[in-house]
Design an enzyme around this catalytic site. Structure first.
Site, PDB file in Angstrom:
ATOM      1  N   LYS A 184       2.553  -3.258   6.006  1.00  0.00           N
ATOM      2  CA  LYS A 184       2.718  -3.160   4.560  1.00  0.00           C
ATOM      3  C   LYS A 184       4.160  -2.827   4.175  1.00  0.00           C
ATOM      4  O   LYS A 184       4.639  -3.248   3.111  1.00  0.00           O
ATOM      5  CB  LYS A 184       1.757  -2.106   4.000  1.00  0.00           C
ATOM      6  N   SER A 225       0.858  -1.179   0.000  1.00  0.00           N
ATOM      7  CA  SER A 225       0.000   0.000   0.000  1.00  0.00           C
ATOM      8  C   SER A 225       0.891   1.224   0.000  1.00  0.00           C
ATOM      9  O   SER A 225       2.050   1.170   0.457  1.00  0.00           O
ATOM     10  CB  SER A 225      -0.891   0.012   1.250  1.00  0.00           C
ATOM     11  N   TYR A 266      -0.904  -0.877  10.471  1.00  0.00           N
ATOM     12  CA  TYR A 266      -1.149  -1.244   9.069  1.00  0.00           C
ATOM     13  C   TYR A 266       0.016  -0.805   8.188  1.00  0.00           C
ATOM     14  O   TYR A 266       0.523  -1.590   7.368  1.00  0.00           O
ATOM     15  CB  TYR A 266      -2.443  -0.604   8.589  1.00  0.00           C
TER      16      TYR A 266
END
Length: 286
Positions: A173, A156, A169
């Protein structure tokens, strides 16, 4: 006619089996499933929820595309084993894997000072561990059979820069990218390539839970002036699976319309300008 792997037929995946882990969400995974199947591969289309497969993958099978819906949780050893069993039964030889499974629910947004161990572990499990152990299983099978192949995982833009109020998160990633680089080195001499696609803001059902329609904001924040479409991410995935990328490994392809070039999507409070709900904005910064 002599086969030219660097010609247009280099995009073809005829006679090959590709696993898409996270195929049933109606976004990038579903778009990748459709495009890879249209390129000739038999796609093992995996989702945790059978109803998602019925809604999004079923219509692809109804079109006559070579897709095999599989309900399995690839964050577990049992789920990974079930997927590999279906891949072994499919016609053709195993060639590739697309790791889409992962993501983060809106409830996971919060200040770094409020993240618990359980929050942290859940997001790393969901995004990093799932990618690694699914990749491990596919790589082991390819090595055992002496076959080359390609593994493509979705990171991402949050893993490429900063992820304010979404630190677990973003870290997961970013770690996915680091794992990919190491896997690429270990597997290179076996002919197994390992790469990453890192999407920017993309119009998917998942992003629709917190991103609204605002054309002026998109023009201001993104160099190309608009958000991406799932099929545009799928195109990058297909390229990295195909023989057209036969000399590419360990790389991250940022597919973001130039958002990273500008990186102006943070407001004065360091929250994303793409957040549509002021109540949500207040909640995550509290």
């Amino acid at each position: 006619m002599k086969h030219d792997p660097l010609g247009l037929d280099g995009l073809g995946l005829d006679g090959r089996v590709v696993i898409v882990a996270g195929a049933g969400g109606g976004g990038i995974g579903t778009a990748a499933t459709a495009l890879i199947a249209r390129a000739g591969a038999t796609v093992i289309a995996v989702s945790r929820r059978p109803e998602n497969l019925d809604e999004h993958v079923g219509p692809l099978a109804d079109e006559g595309l070579p897709v095999v819906p599989v309900a399995a949780d690839v964050s577990t050893d049992g789920g990974v084993a079930a997927v590999m069993e279906h891949a072994a039964k499919a016609g053709g030889g195993l060639h590739g894997l697309v790791n889409v499974a992962g993501g983060a629910a809106p409830a996971t947004w919060m200040p770094a000072t409020r993240v618990t161990r359980d929050d942290w572990r859940a997001l790393l499990h969901q995004n990093l561990e799932t990618m690694f152990f699914m990749s491990q299983a596919v790589a082991a099978e390819l090595k055992a059979r002496g076959r080359p192949g390609s593994i493509v995982s979705l990171s991402s833009i949050s893993g490429m820069n900063t992820a304010p109020f979404h630190i677990a998160y973003g870290t997961a990633k970013a770690a996915l990218v680091a794992a990919t680089r190491t896997l690429a080195v270990e597997l290179a001499l076996d002919g197994i390539r390992v790469n990453v696609v890192a999407p920017g803001v993309t119009e998917t059902p998942a992003s629709g839970t917190y991103v609204d329609e605002d054309a002026e904001r998109d023009r201001r924040a993104i160099a190309m002036g608009r958000r991406g479409r799932p099929e545009e991410q799928a195109g990058a995935v297909l390229f990295l699976l195909s023989d057209l990328s036969s000399y590419i490994t360990g790389q991250t392809l940022l597919v973001d319309g130039g958002l990273d070039l500008k990186w102006t999507h943070l407001g004065s409070d360091n929250t994303s300008l793409f957040l549509k709900d002021e109540g949500f904005r207040a909640a995550i910064t509290h």
